[in-house]
Design an enzyme around this catalytic site. Structure first.
Site, PDB file in Angstrom:
ATOM      1  N   ARG A 166     -14.012  -7.343  -1.055  1.00  0.00           N
ATOM      2  CA  ARG A 166     -13.413  -7.038   0.260  1.00  0.00           C
ATOM      3  C   ARG A 166     -12.923  -5.582   0.288  1.00  0.00           C
ATOM      4  O   ARG A 166     -12.287  -5.105  -0.646  1.00  0.00           O
ATOM      5  CB  ARG A 166     -12.244  -7.990   0.525  1.00  0.00           C
ATOM      6  CG  ARG A 166     -11.515  -7.755   1.859  1.00  0.00           C
ATOM      7  CD  ARG A 166     -10.253  -6.934   1.673  1.00  0.00           C
ATOM      8  NE  ARG A 166      -9.422  -6.908   2.869  1.00  0.00           N
ATOM      9  CZ  ARG A 166      -8.337  -6.156   3.005  1.00  0.00           C
ATOM     10  NH1 ARG A 166      -7.945  -5.386   2.022  1.00  0.00           N
ATOM     11  NH2 ARG A 166      -7.636  -6.168   4.114  1.00  0.00           N
TER      12      ARG A 166
ATOM     13  N   GLY B 103     -10.701  -2.938   2.695  1.00  0.00           N
ATOM     14  CA  GLY B 103      -9.774  -2.934   3.840  1.00  0.00           C
ATOM     15  C   GLY B 103      -9.836  -1.643   4.632  1.00  0.00           C
ATOM     16  O   GLY B 103     -10.868  -0.976   4.677  1.00  0.00           O
TER      17      GLY B 103
ATOM     18  N   THR C 196       0.830  -1.204   0.000  1.00  0.00           N
ATOM     19  CA  THR C 196       0.000   0.000   0.000  1.00  0.00           C
ATOM     20  C   THR C 196       0.866   1.256   0.000  1.00  0.00           C
ATOM     21  O   THR C 196       1.973   1.237   0.531  1.00  0.00           O
ATOM     22  CB  THR C 196      -0.856  -0.014   1.292  1.00  0.00           C
ATOM     23  OG1 THR C 196      -1.781  -1.079   1.188  1.00  0.00           O
ATOM     24  CG2 THR C 196      -1.591   1.284   1.538  1.00  0.00           C
TER      25      THR C 196
END
Ligand code: ASP
Length: 448
Positions: A336, A338, A309
């Site tokens: 999904r 995060g 990231t």
């Protein structure tokens, strides 16, 4: 409330502008020139004021105390400070790190050039958010990091391989158009105003951080996801009530794919498979057991497979901003989301500091990590480094990840409990030298 804020302002002003002697004179003077009754009234007022302050604003009471003792830390106000990261995890020390250092140095130099140019131009409207957004776009465009180009594959990437092997390419393309092998997310926040924007489940937006900024700037909302978010970004759309600053470059989902991430997906699947099948649930160096609602799951440890990231925190002229962008985690389920687009979890900026995180997103969400660091500064009066480190010590499981932060004066904080974190920083204190690091040792980089 207004009175307390004013009192706070005066206290801060005094701390900055006066010496201990002057404060003492100010306190003693009224005592010399008033009658005993007035003195008693003044004393009672002072004691009650401190008592009320301790109840309502313990931080402020501490400040008042430090005002008397002059124990307040002296902060130099920098013009700017920038810290960025490209992900944390277990980064093996025997890797060939040349290309990674080169990418970090490129981003550092470009960021430095941008900020110098903007300041030279005398751009009045330049904000910490502008700088954070710019730096994250640079990182998104670097294929080595897990954001924008180079984002990790989700579980749909697996079908891609299976079907590719069978050479049924047309079917693959149809399927993947629907699912998307990469789903990206980003968020941005400005400390002074608490304005923020976030976007998730993006499959075609080249630079997700720009879209997050547009959600913040051009809509009354905070978060847009999936098709709605991409509709907002697109020139053709008639379905939206708000328009972005400029239209976004829409790309095919395969734009984000790189061979490096293909390899990681394969490794990740193989690691999980071998832990589950051959070792009958036993874990090895790359996987671990976690328990959720009494059920055991095996997940990959924070190897480089899962992470990468990017994020940037900026202080510019006393205001802070945080921006974070990611492809999420390798082999994640489709849909999904995060911590990165969750304001307060992977990204937060408030009056005191800006924080950007990287690591196991679910843990960042559980601990409201980025906001908690800000709260530690605000309520416990920690400095930026203490706030980050104490959160890691108290809330993170081993190898959860790391964080970068900057406070409103330009002090920098960096912490992690994984073996490494790609990162770089520069401040106006020494414009011509910045730093980059992966493990403990930082390297000085000439920026001009
Ligand atoms: N925090 C990200 C996520 O869980 C992953 C990372 O930081 O690399 O989505």
């Amino acid at each position: 409330m207004i009175t307390i804020d004013r009192a706070k302002f005066s206290a801060l002003f005094f701390v900055k502008e006066t010496s201990r002697k002057l404060i003492l004179i100010l306190i003693i003077m009224p005592f010399r020139f008033v009658t005993p009754t007035q003195r008693l009234a003044l004393l009672t007022f002072l004691i009650s004021a401190i008592y009320v302050m301790r109840k309502l604003r313990p931080g402020l009471a501490k400040k008042a105390l430090s005002l008397l003792t002059c124990s307040k830390k002296n902060h130099d106000q920098l013009e700017y400070a920038i810290v960025f990261h490209g992900g944390a995890g277990t980064i093996a020390t025997n890797i060939d790190s040349t290309s990674r250092y080169e990418a970090l140095i490129r981003v550092l130099r470009e960021s430095s050039k941008y900020i110098q140019e903007q300041i030279k131009k005398g751009k009045e409207s330049l904000t910490a958010c502008d700088i954070a957004e710019y730096v994250v776009i640079l990182l998104e465009n670097e294929p080595l990091f897990n954001a924008g180009k180079g984002a990790v594959f989700n579980i749909a990437g697996l079908f891609f391989f299976i079907v590719l092997k069978k050479k049924i390419k047309m079917f693959t393309n149809l399927l993947l158009k629907k699912l998307g092998k990469h789903e990206l997310e980003a968020s941005i926040m400005e400390g002074k105003t608490l304005n923020c924007g976030s976007a998730a489940l993006l499959r075609h937006i080249k630079n997700p951080i720009r879209l997050a900024r547009d959600v913040m700037t051009c809509t009354p909302h905070i978060m847009l996801v999936g098709e709605g978010a991409e509709e907002f970004a697109s020139k053709e759309s008639d379905l939206v009530s708000y328009r972005p600053r400029t239209f976004h470059e829409l790309v095919d989902n395969t734009y984000f794919s790189t061979e490096y991430r293909n390899q990681q997906l394969k490794e990740s699947r193989a690691n999980l498979q071998s832990s589950q099948d051959e070792n009958e649930g036993k874990t090895d160096q790359v996987t671990e057991k976690i328990e959720i609602n009494g059920n055991e799951h095996i997940q990959e440890k924070s190897t480089e497979n899962g992470f990468g990231t990017v994020g940037c925190v900026v202080m510019y002229k006393g205001s802070v901003a945080a921006a974070t962008s990611t492809g999420g985690r390798t082999n994640k389920m489709c849909g999904r989301i995060g911590d990165t687009p969750i304001i307060g979890a992977g990204n937060y900026a408030g009056e005191y500091c800006a924080i950007s995180g990287t690591g196991f997103g679910e843990d960042f969400v559980r601990n409201v990590t980025a906001y908690d660091c800000h709260a530690r500064m605000k309520y416990l009066e920690m400095d930026i480094q203490q706030a980050i480190q104490s959160h890691i010590n108290e809330s993170f499981k081993p190898d959860t990840g790391g964080m970068i932060g900057v406070d409103r004066y330009g002090n920098i904080g960096i912490g992690m409990n994984s073996s490494g974190m790609y990162r770089g920083w520069l401040t106006s204190k020494n414009k011509s030298i910045g730093c980059v690091a992966i493990w403990d040792q930082a390297i000085d980089v000439v920026t001009e």
